[in-house]
Design an enzyme around this catalytic site. Structure first.
Site, PDB file in Angstrom:
ATOM      1  N   ASP A 143      45.346  38.033  49.646  1.00  0.00           N
ATOM      2  CA  ASP A 143      46.608  38.362  48.967  1.00  0.00           C
ATOM      3  C   ASP A 143      46.993  39.830  49.118  1.00  0.00           C
ATOM      4  OD1 ASP A 143      44.424  39.085  47.382  1.00  0.00           O
ATOM      5  OD2 ASP A 143      45.595  39.001  45.547  1.00  0.00           O
ATOM      6  N   ASP A 198      42.664  41.519  52.383  1.00  0.00           N
ATOM      7  CA  ASP A 198      42.205  40.172  52.019  1.00  0.00           C
ATOM      8  C   ASP A 198      43.351  39.169  51.919  1.00  0.00           C
ATOM      9  OD1 ASP A 198      43.332  41.181  49.687  1.00  0.00           O
ATOM     10  OD2 ASP A 198      42.004  40.012  48.409  1.00  0.00           O
ATOM     11  N   ARG A 223      41.353  30.440  38.410  1.00  0.00           N
ATOM     12  CA  ARG A 223      40.978  30.069  39.780  1.00  0.00           C
ATOM     13  C   ARG A 223      40.222  28.763  39.761  1.00  0.00           C
ATOM     14  NH1 ARG A 223      39.619  35.389  42.717  1.00  0.00           N
ATOM     15  NH2 ARG A 223      41.593  36.441  42.302  1.00  0.00           N
ATOM     16  N   LYS A 245      48.197  33.568  38.176  1.00  0.00           N
ATOM     17  CA  LYS A 245      48.092  34.521  37.078  1.00  0.00           C
ATOM     18  C   LYS A 245      49.464  35.054  36.703  1.00  0.00           C
ATOM     19  CE  LYS A 245      47.138  38.676  39.812  1.00  0.00           C
ATOM     20  NZ  LYS A 245      46.263  39.831  39.989  1.00  0.00           N
ATOM     21  N   THR A 261      38.265  36.889  35.826  1.00  0.00           N
ATOM     22  CA  THR A 261      38.515  38.300  36.134  1.00  0.00           C
ATOM     23  C   THR A 261      39.969  38.514  36.559  1.00  0.00           C
ATOM     24  OG1 THR A 261      36.248  38.352  36.966  1.00  0.00           O
ATOM     25  CG2 THR A 261      37.606  40.279  37.422  1.00  0.00           C
ATOM     26  N   THR A 286      34.883  45.551  34.958  1.00  0.00           N
ATOM     27  CA  THR A 286      35.360  45.038  36.240  1.00  0.00           C
ATOM     28  C   THR A 286      36.678  44.295  36.084  1.00  0.00           C
ATOM     29  OG1 THR A 286      33.137  44.870  37.092  1.00  0.00           O
ATOM     30  CG2 THR A 286      34.761  43.414  38.082  1.00  0.00           C
ATOM     31  N   ASP A 337      45.477  42.757  48.389  1.00  0.00           N
ATOM     32  CA  ASP A 337      45.177  43.855  47.466  1.00  0.00           C
ATOM     33  C   ASP A 337      43.861  44.566  47.782  1.00  0.00           C
ATOM     34  OD1 ASP A 337      43.591  41.789  46.595  1.00  0.00           O
ATOM     35  OD2 ASP A 337      44.252  41.841  44.505  1.00  0.00           O
ATOM     36  N   ARG A 338      43.013  43.962  48.592  1.00  0.00           N
ATOM     37  CA  ARG A 338      41.754  44.645  48.943  1.00  0.00           C
ATOM     38  C   ARG A 338      41.878  45.367  50.277  1.00  0.00           C
ATOM     39  NH1 ARG A 338      36.533  41.038  47.189  1.00  0.00           N
ATOM     40  NH2 ARG A 338      37.217  40.763  45.045  1.00  0.00           N
ATOM     41  N   SER A 389      42.985  35.207  45.934  1.00  0.00           N
ATOM     42  CA  SER A 389      42.524  36.436  46.569  1.00  0.00           C
ATOM     43  C   SER A 389      41.778  36.175  47.873  1.00  0.00           C
ATOM     44  CB  SER A 389      41.681  37.227  45.575  1.00  0.00           C
ATOM     45  OG  SER A 389      41.361  38.481  46.093  1.00  0.00           O
ATOM     46  N   HIS A 390      40.521  36.563  47.897  1.00  0.00           N
ATOM     47  CA  HIS A 390      39.710  36.489  49.115  1.00  0.00           C
ATOM     48  C   HIS A 390      38.973  35.161  49.245  1.00  0.00           C
ATOM     49  CE1 HIS A 390      37.750  37.869  45.561  1.00  0.00           C
ATOM     50  NE2 HIS A 390      36.635  37.361  46.024  1.00  0.00           N
ATOM     51  N   GLU A 444      37.659  50.118  42.645  1.00  0.00           N
ATOM     52  CA  GLU A 444      36.498  49.283  42.378  1.00  0.00           C
ATOM     53  C   GLU A 444      35.655  49.209  43.647  1.00  0.00           C
ATOM     54  OE1 GLU A 444      36.911  45.931  39.430  1.00  0.00           O
ATOM     55  OE2 GLU A 444      38.693  45.638  40.648  1.00  0.00           O
ATOM     56  N   GLU A 445      34.356  49.013  43.431  1.00  0.00           N
ATOM     57  CA  GLU A 445      33.444  48.913  44.572  1.00  0.00           C
ATOM     58  C   GLU A 445      33.755  47.693  45.438  1.00  0.00           C
ATOM     59  OE1 GLU A 445      31.371  46.080  44.523  1.00  0.00           O
ATOM     60  OE2 GLU A 445      32.345  45.615  42.601  1.00  0.00           O
ATOM     61  N   SER A 446      34.473  46.731  44.868  1.00  0.00           N
ATOM     62  CA  SER A 446      34.748  45.470  45.557  1.00  0.00           C
ATOM     63  C   SER A 446      35.948  45.600  46.491  1.00  0.00           C
ATOM     64  CB  SER A 446      34.989  44.380  44.523  1.00  0.00           C
ATOM     65  OG  SER A 446      35.971  44.804  43.584  1.00  0.00           O
ATOM     66  N   LYS A 505      45.656  46.629  42.682  1.00  0.00           N
ATOM     67  CA  LYS A 505      45.074  47.350  43.796  1.00  0.00           C
ATOM     68  C   LYS A 505      45.902  47.015  45.033  1.00  0.00           C
ATOM     69  CE  LYS A 505      41.330  43.942  44.168  1.00  0.00           C
ATOM     70  NZ  LYS A 505      41.147  43.334  42.839  1.00  0.00           N
ATOM     71  N   ARG A 546      25.862  39.146  40.715  1.00  0.00           N
ATOM     72  CA  ARG A 546      26.011  40.345  41.539  1.00  0.00           C
ATOM     73  C   ARG A 546      25.014  41.396  41.060  1.00  0.00           C
ATOM     74  NH1 ARG A 546      30.500  38.749  44.037  1.00  0.00           N
ATOM     75  NH2 ARG A 546      32.382  38.133  42.897  1.00  0.00           N
TER      76      ARG A 546
HETATM   77  C1  G1P Z   1      35.679  40.352  41.834  1.00  0.00           C
HETATM   78  C2  G1P Z   1      35.328  41.818  41.945  1.00  0.00           C
HETATM   79  C3  G1P Z   1      36.209  42.629  41.029  1.00  0.00           C
HETATM   80  C4  G1P Z   1      37.675  42.347  41.363  1.00  0.00           C
HETATM   81  C5  G1P Z   1      37.938  40.873  41.311  1.00  0.00           C
HETATM   82  C6  G1P Z   1      39.350  40.528  41.771  1.00  0.00           C
HETATM   83  O1  G1P Z   1      35.465  39.915  40.520  1.00  0.00           O
HETATM   84  O2  G1P Z   1      33.970  42.041  41.666  1.00  0.00           O
HETATM   85  O3  G1P Z   1      35.904  43.978  41.172  1.00  0.00           O
HETATM   86  O4  G1P Z   1      38.513  42.997  40.447  1.00  0.00           O
HETATM   87  O5  G1P Z   1      37.028  40.179  42.168  1.00  0.00           O
HETATM   88  O6  G1P Z   1      39.586  40.943  43.093  1.00  0.00           O
HETATM   89  P1  G1P Z   1      34.128  39.142  40.044  1.00  0.00           P
HETATM   90  O7  G1P Z   1      33.994  37.945  40.935  1.00  0.00           O
HETATM   91  O8  G1P Z   1      33.001  40.095  40.276  1.00  0.00           O
HETATM   92  O9  G1P Z   1      34.357  38.829  38.603  1.00  0.00           O
HETATM   93 ZN    ZN Z   2      42.763  39.960  46.504  1.00  0.00          ZN
END
Ligand code: G1P
Ligand code: ZN
Length: 543
Positions: free
Chosen positions: A279, A277, A22, A126, A18, A344, A281-282, A113-114, A363-365, A376, A496
């Site tokens: 990095d 988070d 990683r 990336k 995504t 997504t 962005d959240r 990220s998180h 995004e909902e995330s 983001k 999910r």
């Molecule tokens: C998750 C989130 C998605 C977000 C991504 C990167 O991806 O669901 O919305 O863009 O992290 O922060 P997923 O693990 O669901 O593929």
């Molecule tokens: Zn992040």
């Protein structure tokens, strides 16, 4: 200093997910693993000789060592200049900002990220293109294809360089500029939001708490919230970035940002709480003892956008990822704006923003952002909220409740089942797909299935098609259940389940989301046979 060409063998598992590649740190530490992927990026993007690249990351374990390798490889691959954040630090939105501001040939961002960090944690890499956004799927697929056939990489034989002071020096024939990781980003924020109004709000006794979760946003939050906006120093907690995030899980939600949640739900709670988070962005936004769902946050920012100077002329349109609730769609409809539903991942918003079709995305995330960058942006969302609160002179809770009263409330929740055996998770998805033919028309309690499908998306700008982006069960009253496999995990599979129900009746807006969605959750479990197929009684995380 000589350029060396090192023979290597291709790895078969360097497929970006995504958001980039990683893997566990230990995987990246395998000989040639990082180098192969970086060379695959360079071979794919084919930068002109002498081009400029941005490099930076979230400061997690292995960030420093990876950056040394990338700098030497960039020098060997003909880049003329690299802008790198001091200490190797650049939050993801700040990297996007720097790429755009200095019009570089994109950048390499190091982050998972998180996901937890440290020697046993995760690492990620990336490439973001010239627009500052994550490479499109066409590019990431080409990088992956290249990674499967690569046989050599180029690297400069040179000693490591110091990145801890602002400086400019040569590495081979390439210039390295160590830049302030915060300054350009903070300036951009100041150009978008009404800093004097936020400063006055804070001076008037409005109290905020921002949790940097020992991750990258600490220095950004201090500079912006404390130094520029005058919040007391203790408004920023866990502000020192640590390579292992203090052993935490730097994901801003009610489960992982527990230090903050205790404060915001405790006695003498501040008026506003927020977290970002690993990095940066959240974002998570909280009022006093009140949680704003990310889907609602997007809708609210859209509805109130003109209160912020950077958006006072109005917004062009809104985009949300498919699993994100349709709360934003209602605002778009009311404002007569286009609204896009994308797969997504932030990379799908880039084309829409570049084409001027949308201004706000979410995004909902826990991801919200706008066309100010192409990622983001956590602190941007925090400042946007503070700007709105300062302009409306109301609490977060009353702003949200008024919004629901006007547009109705989209109850929303996501259940994550992490680290499942891959086969079991795939089995759930296959079983659901097999039910497509028989589900429509079936009645479950108060809900009737209208349609179901595998979401696919045709990019309205470049026409590219992305298939199998999540299974949707759509009910006659607009409620939805969505099932999707994560593309960012590094262990087994993460399933999910996203749940959404619309409620127009104000009298029911005070309900707890879990209560309001109870029946739908039971249906989701029943339809997927999730418990039987995975052996999991409970989700790992509910957001
Ligand atoms: C998750 C989130 C998605 C977000 C991504 C990167 O991806 O669901 O919305 O863009 O992290 O922060 P997923 O693990 O669901 O593929
Ligand atoms: Zn992040």
């Amino acid at each position: 200093m000589s350029i060396r060409t090192i023979p290597t063998q291709a790895f078969s598992d360097q497929k970006p997910g995504t958001s980039g590649l990683r893997k566990k740190v230990t995987v990246f530490q395998k000989p040639h693993y990082l180098e192969n992927f970086v060379q695959s990026i360079f071979d794919t993007i084919a930068a002109p000789q002498g081009a400029t690249l941005v490099v930076g990351g979230d400061g997690r374990y292995y960030n420093r060592s990876a950056i040394q390798t990338i700098l030497k490889m960039a020098a060997a691959n003909g880049f003329g200049r690299v802008l790198v954040g001091r200490g190797g630090i650049l939050s993801t939105p700040a990297a996007s900002c720097v790429i755009r501001k200095y019009e570089t040939y994109g950048g390499i961002i190091l982050s998972a990220s998180h996901n937890p960090g440290g020697p046993d944690g995760d690492f990620g890499i990336k490439y973001n293109g010239e627009n500052g956004g994550p490479a499109t799927e066409t590019v990431t697929e080409a990088i992956y294809a290249r990674s499967k056939e690569i046989s050599a990489y180029k690297i400069l034989a040179a000693a490591d360089v110091s990145l801890d002071e602002l400086a400019e020096f040569s590495l081979g024939s390439m210039r390295v500029e160590v830049i302030d990781p915060v300054a350009d980003y903070a300036e951009l924020m100041e150009s978008l939001f009404d800093f004097p109004a936020i400063r006055a709000l804070l001076a008037g006794g409005f109290r905020l708490k921002f949790d940097a979760m020992h991750a990258v946003t600490g220095p950004y939050a201090r500079d912006i919230l404390v130094d520029r906006l005058g919040a007391p120093a203790d408004s920023v907690m866990n502000a020192v970035p640590l390579e292992d995030f203090g052993n935490g899980h730097p994901d801003p939600n009610l489960t992982y940002a527990h230090d903050l949640v205790e404060i915001v739900y405790g006695a003498d709670a501040p008026d506003f709480g927020a977290a970002s988070d690993g990095d940066g962005d959240r974002n998570m936004i909280l009022g006093q003892r009140f949680f704003v769902t990310p889907s609602d946050s997007l809708a609210l920012l859209a509805a109130n956008a003109t209160l912020a100077p950077g958006y006072k002329g109005g917004i062009a349109g809104i985009a949300r990822s498919m699993p994100t609730s349709a709360a934003a769609d209602r605002v778009a409809a009311a404002l007569g704006l286009p609204c896009f539903e994308t797969p997504t991942g932030w990379k799908f918003f880039g084309n829409l923003m570049d084409a001027g079709k949308v201004t706000l995305c979410g995004e909902e995330s826990f991801g919200t952002g706008s066309n100010h960058v192409r990622e983001k942006d956590g602190l941007w969302a925090v400042l946007f909220w503070l700007n709105i609160v300062a302009a409306r002179k109301q609490s977060v809770e009353s702003i949200v409740r008024e919004h629901w009263a006007k547009y109705g409330r989209n109850f929303y929740s996501r259940y994550d089942y992490e680290a499942l055996p891959t086969e079991a998770a795939n089995g759930v998805m296959t079983h659901l797909r097999d039910s497509f033919a028989t589900l429509p028309g079936q009645v479950f309690g108060n809900y009737t299935v209208a349609t179901c499908d595998d979401f696919s998306y045709t990019d309205p700008v470049d026409g590219s098609v992305s298939t199998k982006q999540g299974i949707r069960i759509l009910f006659a009253d607009g409620s939805r259940i969505i099932y999707r496999l994560s593309g960012t995990g590094t262990e087994g599979a993460t399933l999910r389940v996203y749940l959404e129900a619309y409620e127009a009746d104000v009298a029911r807006h005070g309900l707890d989301a879990q209560e309001a969605l109870k029946e739908l959750i039971a249906i989701a479990l029943q339809l997927s046979e999730l418990k039987g197929r995975t052996g999991r009684e409970q989700p790992t995380v509910i957001t």
